[in-house]
Design a protein around this motif. Structure first.
Motif, PDB file in Angstrom:
ATOM      1  N   GLU A  81      -3.908   0.363  -2.747  1.00  0.00           N
ATOM      2  CA  GLU A  81      -2.978  -0.687  -3.177  1.00  0.00           C
ATOM      3  C   GLU A  81      -1.934  -0.149  -4.151  1.00  0.00           C
ATOM      4  OE1 GLU A  81      -4.893  -4.178  -4.614  1.00  0.00           O
ATOM      5  OE2 GLU A  81      -6.263  -4.329  -2.907  1.00  0.00           O
ATOM      6  N   SER A  82      -0.673  -0.460  -3.867  1.00  0.00           N
ATOM      7  CA  SER A  82       0.421  -0.020  -4.736  1.00  0.00           C
ATOM      8  C   SER A  82       1.076  -1.176  -5.471  1.00  0.00           C
ATOM      9  CB  SER A  82       1.485   0.706  -3.911  1.00  0.00           C
ATOM     10  OG  SER A  82       2.105  -0.177  -2.995  1.00  0.00           O
ATOM     11  N   ARG A 125       0.833  -1.208   0.000  1.00  0.00           N
ATOM     12  CA  ARG A 125       0.000   0.000   0.000  1.00  0.00           C
ATOM     13  C   ARG A 125       0.867   1.256   0.000  1.00  0.00           C
ATOM     14  NH1 ARG A 125      -5.210  -1.506   1.013  1.00  0.00           N
ATOM     15  NH2 ARG A 125      -5.480  -3.629   1.838  1.00  0.00           N
ATOM     16  N   TYR A 126       0.302   2.364  -0.521  1.00  0.00           N
ATOM     17  CA  TYR A 126       1.031   3.623  -0.520  1.00  0.00           C
ATOM     18  C   TYR A 126       1.150   4.146   0.914  1.00  0.00           C
ATOM     19  CZ  TYR A 126       0.239   3.591  -5.562  1.00  0.00           C
ATOM     20  OH  TYR A 126       0.202   3.248  -6.890  1.00  0.00           O
ATOM     21  N   ILE A 147       7.141   9.019  -3.922  1.00  0.00           N
ATOM     22  CA  ILE A 147       5.912   9.810  -3.867  1.00  0.00           C
ATOM     23  C   ILE A 147       6.240  11.179  -3.298  1.00  0.00           C
ATOM     24  CG2 ILE A 147       3.558   9.956  -2.962  1.00  0.00           C
ATOM     25  CD1 ILE A 147       3.683   6.913  -2.533  1.00  0.00           C
ATOM     26  N   TYR A 175       1.885  -1.340  -9.274  1.00  0.00           N
ATOM     27  CA  TYR A 175       0.798  -0.567  -9.886  1.00  0.00           C
ATOM     28  C   TYR A 175       1.191   0.897 -10.119  1.00  0.00           C
ATOM     29  CZ  TYR A 175      -1.940  -4.541  -8.102  1.00  0.00           C
ATOM     30  OH  TYR A 175      -2.411  -5.788  -7.812  1.00  0.00           O
ATOM     31  N   ALA A 176       2.220   1.350  -9.430  1.00  0.00           N
ATOM     32  CA  ALA A 176       2.626   2.760  -9.506  1.00  0.00           C
ATOM     33  C   ALA A 176       3.145   3.121 -10.890  1.00  0.00           C
ATOM     34  CB  ALA A 176       3.696   3.054  -8.461  1.00  0.00           C
ATOM     35  N   VAL A 182       9.831   3.311  -5.934  1.00  0.00           N
ATOM     36  CA  VAL A 182       8.772   4.296  -6.165  1.00  0.00           C
ATOM     37  C   VAL A 182       8.993   5.480  -5.227  1.00  0.00           C
ATOM     38  CG1 VAL A 182       6.286   4.746  -6.060  1.00  0.00           C
ATOM     39  CG2 VAL A 182       7.117   2.518  -6.855  1.00  0.00           C
ATOM     40  N   ILE A 203       3.297  10.543  -7.847  1.00  0.00           N
ATOM     41  CA  ILE A 203       4.442   9.653  -8.064  1.00  0.00           C
ATOM     42  C   ILE A 203       5.449  10.347  -8.969  1.00  0.00           C
ATOM     43  CG2 ILE A 203       5.223   7.456  -8.988  1.00  0.00           C
ATOM     44  CD1 ILE A 203       2.569   6.268  -8.163  1.00  0.00           C
ATOM     45  N   VAL A 213      -1.799   9.514  -6.095  1.00  0.00           N
ATOM     46  CA  VAL A 213      -2.210   8.342  -5.331  1.00  0.00           C
ATOM     47  C   VAL A 213      -2.664   8.735  -3.929  1.00  0.00           C
ATOM     48  CG1 VAL A 213      -0.695   6.816  -6.633  1.00  0.00           C
ATOM     49  CG2 VAL A 213       0.145   7.878  -4.533  1.00  0.00           C
TER      50      VAL A 213
END
Length: 219
Positions: A180-181, A108-109, A144, A168-169, A142, A115, A175
């Motif tokens: 969910e990431s 999760r983020y 953010i 998924y990013a 990733v 991003i 986001v």
């Protein structure tokens, strides 16, 4: 009723077909009832383990801009200041969460924001707790950009068993904290890199719940 994550649909179907074929073969090769029963019981156990791995429990996600939440279920195994070489190229506080095959493996983020950077790296499959797995294993990075914390980096790391990372990013996406990431299949590790001087809200050995456990907060 168990809710299953979409990443498990194909694996669960293939596993079911294979186990069904194995049991048909066992029944064809032997008339021994106890052997047939052992085959059925073993198949049910195997399928149950795979099924629980892809479980997707309902959770009341914590969303608070002043808090960084755990991006994964697991156990805190590292809290230390390190030199982050890929993006920041300076010192950051690294907090690492080890995920065993028994944990929920949805990622999760940890914060909301845009991003700024998202990249997948091919690599080795050292055990997830190996010191060099963060830089040598297959992994994703990733970053953010968050208005309160600035840039926050997290990294999915494949382990010896986990050989499939789903990310998924995408760069440019906006986001929301707790959404969910990604997903890491069959155990691994997730590292998060926080601004230097951040005081963690967790300690080595603590258990985390993705989307709920606070790992740092603004005082």
């Amino acid at each position: 009723m168990i809710k299953i994550h979409r990443e498990g649909y194909t694996i669960l179907f293939v596993t079911l077909v294979i186990l069904f074929a194995v049991n048909v073969l066992v029944h064809w090769l032997t008339d021994e009832i106890w052997i047939r029963n052992v085959s059925i019981i073993a198949s049910l156990i195997v399928y149950g383990l795979v099924l629980q791995f892809f479980r997707n429990p309902d959770r009341k996600i914590l969303r608070d801009e002043n808090k960084i939440i755990a991006p994964a279920d697991g156990k805190i195994v590292i809290i230390e200041e390190v030199e982050e070489q890929e993006f920041f190229k300076d010192k950051r506080l690294q907090i690492s969460i080890f995920m065993s095959p028994l944990n929920v493996h949805i990622n999760r983020y940890p914060v909301s924001g845009k991003i700024e950077y998202a990249k997948h790296h091919q690599g080795k499959y050292l055990v997830a707790w190996h010191p060099k797995s963060s830089t040598l294993n297959e992994r994703t990075t990733v970053v953010i950009q968050n208005p309160v914390w600035g840039p926050i980096l997290y990294r999915q790391i494949a382990g010896y068993v986990a050989r499939r990372i789903v990310m998924y990013a995408r760069e440019g996406l906006i986001v929301r904290q707790g959404d969910e990431s990604g997903f890491i299949k069959f155990g691994s590790r997730l590292d998060i890199f926080l601004p230097p001087g951040t005081v963690p809200s967790v300690k080595i050995g603590d258990r985390t719940v993705g989307g709920i456990t606070v790992i740092a907060e603004k005082r």
